[in-house]
Motif scaffolding. Structure first.
Motif, mmCIF file in Angstrom:
data_model
loop_
_atom_site.group_PDB
_atom_site.id
_atom_site.type_symbol
_atom_site.label_atom_id
_atom_site.label_comp_id
_atom_site.label_asym_id
_atom_site.label_seq_id
_atom_site.Cartn_x
_atom_site.Cartn_y
_atom_site.Cartn_z
ATOM 1 N N THR A 218 -2.245 1.843 7.647
ATOM 2 C CA THR A 218 -2.769 2.112 8.977
ATOM 3 C C THR A 218 -1.909 1.430 10.036
ATOM 4 O OG1 THR A 218 -4.182 0.151 8.975
ATOM 5 C CG2 THR A 218 -5.102 2.181 8.015
ATOM 6 N N LYS A 219 -2.147 1.811 11.265
ATOM 7 C CA LYS A 219 -1.457 1.141 12.365
ATOM 8 C C LYS A 219 -1.783 -0.346 12.353
ATOM 9 C CE LYS A 219 -1.030 1.135 17.412
ATOM 10 N NZ LYS A 219 -1.477 1.776 18.684
ATOM 11 N N GLU A 220 -3.026 -0.675 12.011
ATOM 12 C CA GLU A 220 -3.444 -2.073 11.959
ATOM 13 C C GLU A 220 -2.683 -2.830 10.874
ATOM 14 O OE1 GLU A 220 -5.542 0.509 12.274
ATOM 15 O OE2 GLU A 220 -5.951 0.070 14.408
ATOM 16 N N ASP A 221 -2.423 -2.161 9.729
ATOM 17 C CA ASP A 221 -1.631 -2.790 8.671
ATOM 18 C C ASP A 221 -0.230 -3.128 9.171
ATOM 19 O OD1 ASP A 221 -3.631 -2.656 6.698
ATOM 20 O OD2 ASP A 221 -3.024 -0.635 6.094
ATOM 21 N N GLY B 31 8.443 1.473 -3.332
ATOM 22 C CA GLY B 31 7.271 2.091 -2.727
ATOM 23 C C GLY B 31 6.162 1.080 -2.490
ATOM 24 N N GLY B 32 5.416 1.297 -1.430
ATOM 25 C CA GLY B 32 4.308 0.417 -1.094
ATOM 26 C C GLY B 32 4.662 -0.673 -0.107
ATOM 27 N N LEU B 33 5.967 -0.875 0.134
ATOM 28 C CA LEU B 33 6.395 -1.987 0.987
ATOM 29 C C LEU B 33 6.999 -1.511 2.307
ATOM 30 C CD1 LEU B 33 8.032 -4.325 -1.697
ATOM 31 C CD2 LEU B 33 5.663 -4.263 -0.903
ATOM 32 N N ALA B 34 6.538 -0.367 2.794
ATOM 33 C CA ALA B 34 7.113 0.199 4.015
ATOM 34 C C ALA B 34 6.976 -0.744 5.204
ATOM 35 C CB ALA B 34 6.467 1.544 4.335
ATOM 36 N N ALA B 35 5.803 -1.315 5.391
ATOM 37 C CA ALA B 35 5.595 -2.211 6.531
ATOM 38 C C ALA B 35 6.406 -3.487 6.369
ATOM 39 C CB ALA B 35 4.107 -2.540 6.679
ATOM 40 N N LYS C 71 0.853 -1.200 0.000
ATOM 41 C CA LYS C 71 0.000 0.000 0.000
ATOM 42 C C LYS C 71 0.883 1.242 0.000
ATOM 43 C CE LYS C 71 -4.177 -1.194 2.684
ATOM 44 N NZ LYS C 71 -4.928 -0.828 3.930
ATOM 45 N N PRO C 72 0.418 2.335 -0.620
ATOM 46 C CA PRO C 72 1.145 3.597 -0.461
ATOM 47 C C PRO C 72 1.269 3.946 1.020
ATOM 48 C CG PRO C 72 -0.506 3.789 -2.184
ATOM 49 C CD PRO C 72 -0.749 2.455 -1.507
ATOM 50 N N PHE C 73 2.393 4.526 1.395
ATOM 51 C CA PHE C 73 2.674 4.779 2.809
ATOM 52 C C PHE C 73 1.561 5.559 3.492
ATOM 53 C CE2 PHE C 73 4.554 7.534 6.108
ATOM 54 C CZ PHE C 73 4.934 6.540 7.014
#
Length: 226
Positions: free
Chosen positions: A92-95, A140-144, A86-88
């Motif tokens: 969400t915190k839940e993600d 991008g999209g893989l921050a978590a 997901k884009p940063f």
């Protein structure tokens, strides 16, 4: 005879790793939320349906080791993973918690279960990603996901130091592109140069022999980007 635990065994690299270890004659505990029918037919493989984020499920692993393996674990391969793309600004915190609960806290919980049953020459191998390696290309999209993989790399370095006097080794393999379902989720349409069974061969060999040469290391297994 070695007793080997592999997580994330319902598909991909984890599934192929269990098949390789089993073919070599080792006793394997295959852990995943969904049990593979392919693995359940193998004679020296025991499958447990375990959610690594749940303490009660982890107790099943402890009970199995005590009752079926006489309290002995030689190798643990932390392969299970969770990816959210997901884009940063939309994360969400839940993600983050969903990803970290599997990729970080699931690893922590299972290692804590297994450590009392490990001794000299035991080896813990955690499967990470090039996205979690400092200085490597990021997407991008893989921050978590990528940050969680960086976390377990540092954790493994620390545990290698903490348990070196007991002769237990901890290493990380940071993977590049392998043609798995997870890669397709992150990079739809991308064709990787390696298939899961090919990477599984490398991982299995390293799990069996790598602790002779490495401890507390993050090894990059990547020929392409991603």
């Amino acid at each position: 005879m070695k007793n080997i635990i592999v997580t994330g065994t319902s598909r991909g690299i984890g599934l192929e790793s269990v098949k390789i270890f089993a073919a070599m004659g080792y006793q394997v505990l295959a852990i995943s939320r969904k049990i593979s029918t392919e693995l359940s037919t193998l004679e020296n493989v025991h499958c447990l349906s375990v959610d690594l984020t749940k303490e009660d499920d982890l107790k099943q692993v402890c009970e199995f080791i005590e009752q079926r393996w006489a309290g002995k674990v030689d190798i643990l391969v932390n392969n299970a993973g969770k990816l959210i793309n997901k884009p940063f600004e939309e994360l969400t915190k839940e993600d983050f918690l969903e990803v970290y609960n599997v990729n970080v806290f699931g690893v922590v919980g299972l290692v804590q279960v297994c450590i009392p049953f490990m001794s000299v020459n035991s080896h813990v191998v955690t499967i990470s990603s090039m996205g979690g390696v400092q200085g490597a290309m990021k997407f991008g999209g893989l921050a978590a996901y990528s940050s969680s993989k960086g976390a377990v790399s540092i954790l493994s370095e620390l545990l290698a130091e903490e348990y070196k006097d007991r002769g237990i080794s901890f290493n990380v393999i940071a993977l590049g592109a392998v043609q798995t379902e997870m890669l397709e989720e992150a990079f739809p349409g991308y064709q990787a140069p390696l298939m899961p069974e090919e990477m599984a061969e490398y991982i299995c060999d390293f799990a069996l022999n790598g602790n002779k040469y490495f401890n507390g290391k993050v090894l990059q297994a990547s020929s392409t980007t991603p």
